[in-house]
Design a protein around this motif. Structure first.
Motif, short mmCIF file in Angstrom:
data_model
loop_
_atom_site.label_atom_id
_atom_site.label_comp_id
_atom_site.label_asym_id
_atom_site.label_seq_id
_atom_site.Cartn_x
_atom_site.Cartn_y
_atom_site.Cartn_z
N LYS A 99 56.54 37.60 6.13
CA LYS A 99 56.21 38.46 7.27
C LYS A 99 54.84 39.11 7.08
N LYS A 100 54.54 39.51 5.88
CA LYS A 100 53.22 40.06 5.57
C LYS A 100 52.13 39.03 5.92
N ASN A 101 52.35 37.78 5.54
CA ASN A 101 51.36 36.74 5.82
C ASN A 101 51.26 36.42 7.31
N LEU A 102 52.35 36.54 8.03
CA LEU A 102 52.29 36.37 9.49
C LEU A 102 51.41 37.45 10.12
N ILE A 103 51.53 38.66 9.63
CA ILE A 103 50.75 39.78 10.16
C ILE A 103 49.27 39.62 9.83
N GLU A 104 48.97 39.18 8.63
CA GLU A 104 47.60 39.23 8.13
C GLU A 104 46.80 37.96 8.36
N THR A 105 47.41 36.95 8.98
CA THR A 105 46.65 35.74 9.33
C THR A 105 46.57 35.60 10.85
N ASP A 106 45.56 34.88 11.30
CA ASP A 106 45.31 34.76 12.74
C ASP A 106 45.89 33.50 13.36
N ASN A 107 46.32 32.55 12.55
CA ASN A 107 46.90 31.32 13.09
C ASN A 107 47.89 30.74 12.09
N LEU A 108 48.71 29.83 12.57
CA LEU A 108 49.79 29.29 11.74
C LEU A 108 49.29 28.44 10.59
N ASN A 109 48.14 27.79 10.77
CA ASN A 109 47.60 26.99 9.68
C ASN A 109 47.23 27.88 8.50
N ASP A 110 46.54 28.99 8.78
CA ASP A 110 46.19 29.93 7.71
C ASP A 110 47.46 30.54 7.10
N PHE A 111 48.45 30.82 7.93
CA PHE A 111 49.72 31.36 7.43
C PHE A 111 50.36 30.39 6.44
N LYS A 112 50.38 29.11 6.76
CA LYS A 112 51.02 28.13 5.89
C LYS A 112 50.22 27.95 4.59
N ILE A 113 48.89 27.97 4.68
CA ILE A 113 48.07 27.84 3.48
C ILE A 113 48.32 29.02 2.55
N ARG A 114 48.36 30.23 3.10
CA ARG A 114 48.57 31.42 2.28
C ARG A 114 49.99 31.45 1.69
N SER A 115 50.95 30.89 2.40
CA SER A 115 52.35 30.97 1.98
C SER A 115 52.81 29.77 1.16
N ALA A 116 51.95 28.79 1.00
CA ALA A 116 52.34 27.59 0.26
C ALA A 116 52.77 27.94 -1.16
N GLY A 117 53.88 27.36 -1.60
CA GLY A 117 54.39 27.61 -2.94
C GLY A 117 55.42 28.72 -3.01
#
Length: 460
Positions: A99-117
């Motif tokens: 949820k933190k990454n959903l808030i702090e990224t602007d698009n789903l691609n960036d969200f997935k990159i940040r959340s990978a792993g």
């Protein structure tokens, strides 16, 4: 050259830690859609999101299958900070980080990159697909019809935060809790609209506060007192290991029989005192005369210690041994019977039973829970594990009673002289040396709920 680089690093570090904490207020579409999907689940009670979806053209098999797919995603994993005293630091949850990454990224691609792993890639990809598919649906059904009102509310919230310098209350909490924060990390509050509602919901994690707000919100002081309440949980959580260990020692060395259950209540009481008591009074100009919290134990204890907490806040003093001892004394003097009230002590529970249906009974009877541990085998190792927690300990025996009672007597020295007939049905409650209650239920024919309710009758 090395010296020059070191000086630059020191300068940047001092700037980072010297600046004031910053509050960012925003709308996160990605988070809003995630919450929307959660509320569409069969596991959630009826709500405005579910109502709007069910009467829409999107209530068809394609999207119902996606909701079911979302429900099945395993995104909640956790780990404890084992070096901290038990229960003093929140267990890390992967769902919070997502949820933190959903808030702090602007698009789903960036969200997935940040959340990978963090979770399996297939799960992460499926989560992204669900959010992507439901974004236009959410916008059509919820956001766009409320867009004008919500964006006006958001502007007013941002102005209110700036005018009242809300970040100063964050600093007040840091001093009071003897906690710390790297001020280069902003505190981000994400709001989303909650149409046709008289109230709002709120939660906080990591460096984020999340709240749904009704589109005709009138009282900003209510919203911000709740916001700071949740924020103070984070500040409490961020106390150093040294501070946590000191506080733990203050409680454990206090001789009051109430010290353990006063300790279990501490986190929520302090957040209520500061957020719903102090911050509200500062914003309103007077103390809230109504209830500060819906749970009576938290509400009454928070009001009881408010003068003490206010004195510490005004003098810019952090929590110390004197504060903890005074807090425990106030608990013992004003509410000595609370350590026997099941609605209080079962908020913090460790239940061992070999009948999994018992867990549902316990959850139904005691819906409000702060910390729970469940085991489905009564063994030497499970009892040993339970023994080393400060939680209320309940063991429900429904077979092999003689053997199970012997195990308990071997593990708890407080049961050395306890006499129990394994052939008879009974319920016993014993205050242990760690000042937690041990509840032993030997069940034969009577319904578990009836047996547990009889404990209250014995305590009167």
């Amino acid at each position: 050259m090395k010296n020059t680089l070191w000086l630059i690093f020191l300068l940047l570090s001092s700037l980072s830690f010297g600046q004031n904490p910053s509050f960012k207020i925003k709308y996160s579409e990605q988070l809003a859609v995630f919450v929307f999907l959660e509320n569409l689940s069969d596991y959630y009670p009826d709500n405005i999101f579910k109502t709007e979806f069910q009467k829409s053209k999107y209530n068809v098999e394609k999207y119902k299958s996606l909701i079911s797919k979302f429900d099945q995603l395993s995104i909640s994993y956790s780990f404890r900070f084992e070096d901290f005293p038990y229960g003093s630091k929140k267990t890390m949850q992967t769902k919070d980080i997502l949820k933190k990454n959903l808030i702090e990224t602007d698009n789903l691609n960036d969200f997935k990159i940040r959340s990978a792993g963090m979770i399996p890639n297939k799960t992460l990809s499926d989560l992204g697909e669900c959010i992507s598919e439901f974004t236009p649906i959410y916008n059509e059904l919820i956001y766009n019809p409320n867009k004008e009102k919500f964006e006006k509310q958001l502007d007013e919230i941002q102005k209110y935060s700036s005018d009242h310098e809300i970040e100063n209350y964050f600093k007040t909490g840091l001093v009071f809790y003897d906690s710390s924060w790297d001020n280069s990390i902003p505190f981000e509050a994400a709001f989303y609209p909650l149409p046709n509602s008289k109230g709002f919901t709120a939660s906080a994690f990591c460096n984020n506060f999340v709240s749904a707000i009704q589109t005709d919100l009138k009282s900003h002081k209510d919203l911000f007192s709740v916001m700071m309440h949740e924020t103070y949980h984070i500040i409490y959580d961020e106390q150093s290991l040294e501070v946590k260990e000191k506080i733990d020692t203050y409680f454990k060395t206090n001789k009051s029989t109430c010290s353990n259950y006063a300790y279990q209540l501490l986190n929520e009481v302090l957040a209520t005192v500061l957020g719903n008591g102090y911050v509200y009074a500062e914003l309103e100009g007077k103390i809230d005369s109504g209830d500060w919290y819906s749970n009576k134990y938290i509400n009454l204890m928070a009001k009881q210690i408010y003068p003490l907490a206010k004195e510490y806040i005004d003098q810019k003093k952090p929590i110390d041994k004197n504060f903890i001892d005074s807090y425990i004394q106030l608990y013992e003097t004003n509410f000595p019977d609370w350590i026997n009230e099941l609605n209080n002590i079962m908020t913090y529970r460790y239940v061992i039973t070999e009948n999994e249906k018992d867990f549902k009974v316990i959850n139904k009877m005691f819906r409000y829970r702060s910390r729970t541990e469940y085991e489905d085998q009564i063994t030497e190792s499970s009892i040993e594990k339970m023994k080393h927690t400060p939680l209320t300990k309940m063991v429900i025996i429904s077979k092999d009673s003689k053997e199970k009672i012997k195990l308990l007597k071997n593990k708890f020295k407080e049961l050395e002289n306890w006499k129990a007939n394994p052939d008879k049905e009974f319920v016993e409650k014993i205050l242990l040396d760690d000042k937690s209650q041990l509840i032993i239920v030997n069940q034969k024919k009577t319904e578990l709920e009836t047996l547990i309710k009889s404990i209250n009758e014995k305590s009167k």
